[in-house]
Design a protein around this motif. Sequence first.
Motif, PDB file in Angstrom:
ATOM      1  N   PHE A 116      46.338  41.592  38.394  1.00  0.00           N
ATOM      2  CA  PHE A 116      46.155  40.166  38.701  1.00  0.00           C
ATOM      3  C   PHE A 116      47.455  39.371  38.569  1.00  0.00           C
ATOM      4  O   PHE A 116      47.466  38.171  38.822  1.00  0.00           O
TER       5      PHE A 116
ATOM      6  N   SER B 231      42.441  34.510  35.642  1.00  0.00           N
ATOM      7  CA  SER B 231      42.769  35.091  36.946  1.00  0.00           C
ATOM      8  C   SER B 231      41.615  35.878  37.524  1.00  0.00           C
ATOM      9  O   SER B 231      41.389  35.865  38.727  1.00  0.00           O
ATOM     10  N   GLY B 232      40.873  36.579  36.691  1.00  0.00           N
ATOM     11  CA  GLY B 232      39.747  37.345  37.199  1.00  0.00           C
ATOM     12  C   GLY B 232      39.422  38.523  36.320  1.00  0.00           C
ATOM     13  O   GLY B 232      39.972  38.653  35.212  1.00  0.00           O
ATOM     14  N   GLY B 233      38.514  39.377  36.792  1.00  0.00           N
ATOM     15  CA  GLY B 233      38.052  40.478  35.967  1.00  0.00           C
ATOM     16  C   GLY B 233      37.717  41.713  36.777  1.00  0.00           C
ATOM     17  O   GLY B 233      37.360  41.615  37.952  1.00  0.00           O
ATOM     18  N   LEU B 234      37.824  42.857  36.137  1.00  0.00           N
ATOM     19  CA  LEU B 234      37.496  44.137  36.740  1.00  0.00           C
ATOM     20  C   LEU B 234      36.434  44.812  35.888  1.00  0.00           C
ATOM     21  O   LEU B 234      36.641  45.015  34.694  1.00  0.00           O
ATOM     22  N   ALA B 235      35.294  45.136  36.499  1.00  0.00           N
ATOM     23  CA  ALA B 235      34.256  45.880  35.791  1.00  0.00           C
ATOM     24  C   ALA B 235      34.320  47.318  36.279  1.00  0.00           C
ATOM     25  O   ALA B 235      33.984  47.598  37.430  1.00  0.00           O
TER      26      ALA B 235
ATOM     27  N   GLY C  95      32.644  46.242  39.702  1.00  0.00           N
ATOM     28  CA  GLY C  95      32.683  44.900  40.247  1.00  0.00           C
ATOM     29  C   GLY C  95      34.045  44.256  40.118  1.00  0.00           C
ATOM     30  O   GLY C  95      34.821  44.590  39.220  1.00  0.00           O
ATOM     31  N   LEU C  96      34.313  43.320  41.027  1.00  0.00           N
ATOM     32  CA  LEU C  96      35.565  42.576  41.021  1.00  0.00           C
ATOM     33  C   LEU C  96      35.227  41.095  40.944  1.00  0.00           C
ATOM     34  O   LEU C  96      34.495  40.580  41.780  1.00  0.00           O
ATOM     35  N   ALA C  97      35.751  40.424  39.923  1.00  0.00           N
ATOM     36  CA  ALA C  97      35.570  38.974  39.814  1.00  0.00           C
ATOM     37  C   ALA C  97      36.880  38.323  40.247  1.00  0.00           C
ATOM     38  O   ALA C  97      37.882  38.422  39.540  1.00  0.00           O
ATOM     39  N   VAL C  98      36.875  37.714  41.414  1.00  0.00           N
ATOM     40  CA  VAL C  98      38.110  37.202  42.003  1.00  0.00           C
ATOM     41  C   VAL C  98      37.917  35.768  42.461  1.00  0.00           C
ATOM     42  O   VAL C  98      37.019  35.470  43.237  1.00  0.00           O
TER      43      VAL C  98
ATOM     44  N   SER D  29      33.850  38.891  31.533  1.00  0.00           N
ATOM     45  CA  SER D  29      34.385  38.097  32.642  1.00  0.00           C
ATOM     46  C   SER D  29      33.451  36.930  32.977  1.00  0.00           C
ATOM     47  O   SER D  29      33.895  35.801  33.184  1.00  0.00           O
TER      48      SER D  29
END
Lengths: 434, 434
Positions: A355, A311-315, B313-316, A297
């Motif tokens: 997302f 749009s984004g990322g989830l770890a 973690g959230l990348a938003v 991400s």
Amino acid sequence: MGVRAGIIVTGTEVLTGRVSDRNGPWLAEQLRQLGVDVGQIVVVGDRPDDLLAALAFLGHGNDLVITSGGLGPTADDLTAAIVAQAQGRPVRFDADLEQRIAAIVERLSARLGGTRSAEATASGTRKQAMVPEGATVLEPAGTAPGLVVAVAEGRIGPPVIVLPGPPWELQQMWPAAVAAPDVAALLAGVPELRQHTLRLWGLPESELAATLRRVEPDLTGLEITTCLAAGELEVVTRYAPDAQDALQRLTDAVRTDFPTQLFSDDGSTVDEQIAAALIARGWHLAVAESATGGALSARLSGRDGSGAYLSGGLAVTTDDALTSIAAVPWDTIAAAGPVSPAVAHAMADGARTRFGADVGIGVSGIDAGSGARPGTRTTSVHLCVITPDGQRARSFTTSAAPATLRQLVAPAALHLLRQLLSPLPAAGSSTGRT
Amino acid sequence: MGVRAGIIVTGTEVLTGRVSDRNGPWLAEQLRQLGVDVGQIVVVGDRPDDLLAALAFLGHGNDLVITSGGLGPTADDLTAAIVAQAQGRPVRFDADLEQRIAAIVERLSARLGGTRSAEATASGTRKQAMVPEGATVLEPAGTAPGLVVAVAEGRIGPPVIVLPGPPWELQQMWPAAVAAPDVAALLAGVPELRQHTLRLWGLPESELAATLRRVEPDLTGLEITTCLAAGELEVVTRYAPDAQDALQRLTDAVRTDFPTQLFSDDGSTVDEQIAAALIARGWHLAVAESATGGALSARLSGRDGSGAYLSGGLAVTTDDALTSIAAVPWDTIAAAGPVSPAVAHAMADGARTRFGADVGIGVSGIDAGSGARPGTRTTSVHLCVITPDGQRARSFTTSAAPATLRQLVAPAALHLLRQLLSPLPAAGSSTGRT
């Protein structure tokens, strides 16, 4: 023929590896764009004798020497004085410059909530205002002024550009350094030095080497270097404009031998190709990753303008987070295990759903955070990419250390997406230039 | 006195900055642990004359020279032949070695689905099996063998350790290089060289410089270097065991002058301190970030064992994702704007809620992905940390480029968390060693 330069990076913190140097490579690329060939980069600690020896070494065979670092207020910052000595010039105190530096330090100190009086820092400022006689002063971008120092009259040797160590300060100061009279005179009329890059994916370096050996007689005028980094094989060629035909022969040979592995002949990176392909389709991308903990991400979002397609990322590393955050069904985890192709698929799908994105990437694997030690076990990584047009998956095992694993997984995921998004390079496309 | 070494890193890809060197710093640290002082690191391209000149330069004043890179099968890999020339030794073909390399190449090619016959790569393998007469061969970790090459009889100069460029291969081969007779003899009885690190946060380098100048007369036997990186100020001291008292005086002076800024006197990093504090409390941490796009999460998760305290973690970056993924209320965005202290607070809170974590970090700001160009505008960044014990927030503005912004924001967030988690260093704590 052309102009040749040597670079000196000073600082025990760089020499001992606590800080990795960004200035040498940055300067090398700036110089290349000016047509200047870089012969060496020398890293030395904050020791007068070592810096003097490096200046002497690079003073032979180069037309220009550039130093970075060692211009701060502390006693271990001694570049200006040593360069003055090497160039045979006495050092003089510049009172106006001291005033300008003092004003900068005062502002900085106030912003950081400094606890010291101006007098406490005055001797550092005075030190920074000691300038070799006859040198061109480059105004500070931080607190340290830069210098261009020609050799004293009657001596022989290249001029030395003295720049500060912090990369941002050095880069801010570079245009003034290039414009200084001694440097501008040197660079006037330097012929162009072009650079061209081919990139291949999924090919051992030895096979490329065989091709290069076969066509070598046709490649006069090209300086070719190959480099394998994180699974990508780069072929970088430096050449004068009159060797353009030889470059075309090189490109044709590589394309003929490795039509599926060659993915870039115009300097574009896989990141750029993905960005262009997503924008062209109007698609947005979302990521869910366990093995890479946010690194994929971060790589995608680090590109300027990525907001247009990312749009984004989830770890997510725990089973709970896989289900609650990335929408992986419990049943899938129970049936296939948390590290599995099925979970990678569910993560890609979950990232799209969460997302509202068109394209999803799922990366399933053991992360560094699990505490698994390098060498003690083999790690499996499962990748899955889903687009509106289809999907593609890949699994592999590695015994790489966690940090290395990230460097391998992110490109593997990006190439999987590239293969799904873009047609292979057309055989007739022309050779571009980077 | 001690043993001194010089390092040569070869490869046009390193010299031109396409690949950043990891071998020089790694080797420097290994040598330090062996008590060997590193004088210089020289980076040269794949050109015979430049490599020869670098070998001659480092051959003076050093007891050992180490090269990395240039051992591959392609024509631009020429280190072994040039080192042989510099050391005055003819090159011989080693048939047994060729067999061993060929077997490795065959396995590798099969794994990558190679399309070439063994004959096509044979000349590369033969090249890699050309060994300087009398040299110690270090068995390949990849396909390239390493070498230890002493000077020919009747000549004077240090032995040269020749290692491959890929960091993993080089590191695998290092123990064998150190054990080679010529190197082992040199290292026998070398006295210990210790290193100690102080770390400070939120202090201008000029104030530290004033303190160091004041106490300098008491610091005989210490080699002190200071370095400012991403807001942290590092004071690294190298010293022989008999200068331990001087080191204690340095540490005491820094602690006295900067009691709140000194956060580490035992070599620990802010990452390690946070990990220890979270584990001690049994707390889990989750992150929601816009300005850093996953980079903070990647940094936290990259530590071995982070699974014990990191939930994810959230990348938003979009307003939609802020609400749907990070649980930021629409009202908050509408009232305060998407980049605001209120949204940072809601992100920290949302990260806790979504992951069921005890501690949340929120990072609100414009990411690189927005396409904002460096210098064109000032960016605001808002940080918020929430723990069961309280919360802490910080806002700042910067005109740094997006990539630089990430390097500034991640440490700022980590120090905010540290200040909330840990008491300040106790005044009486002893001086440790890294």
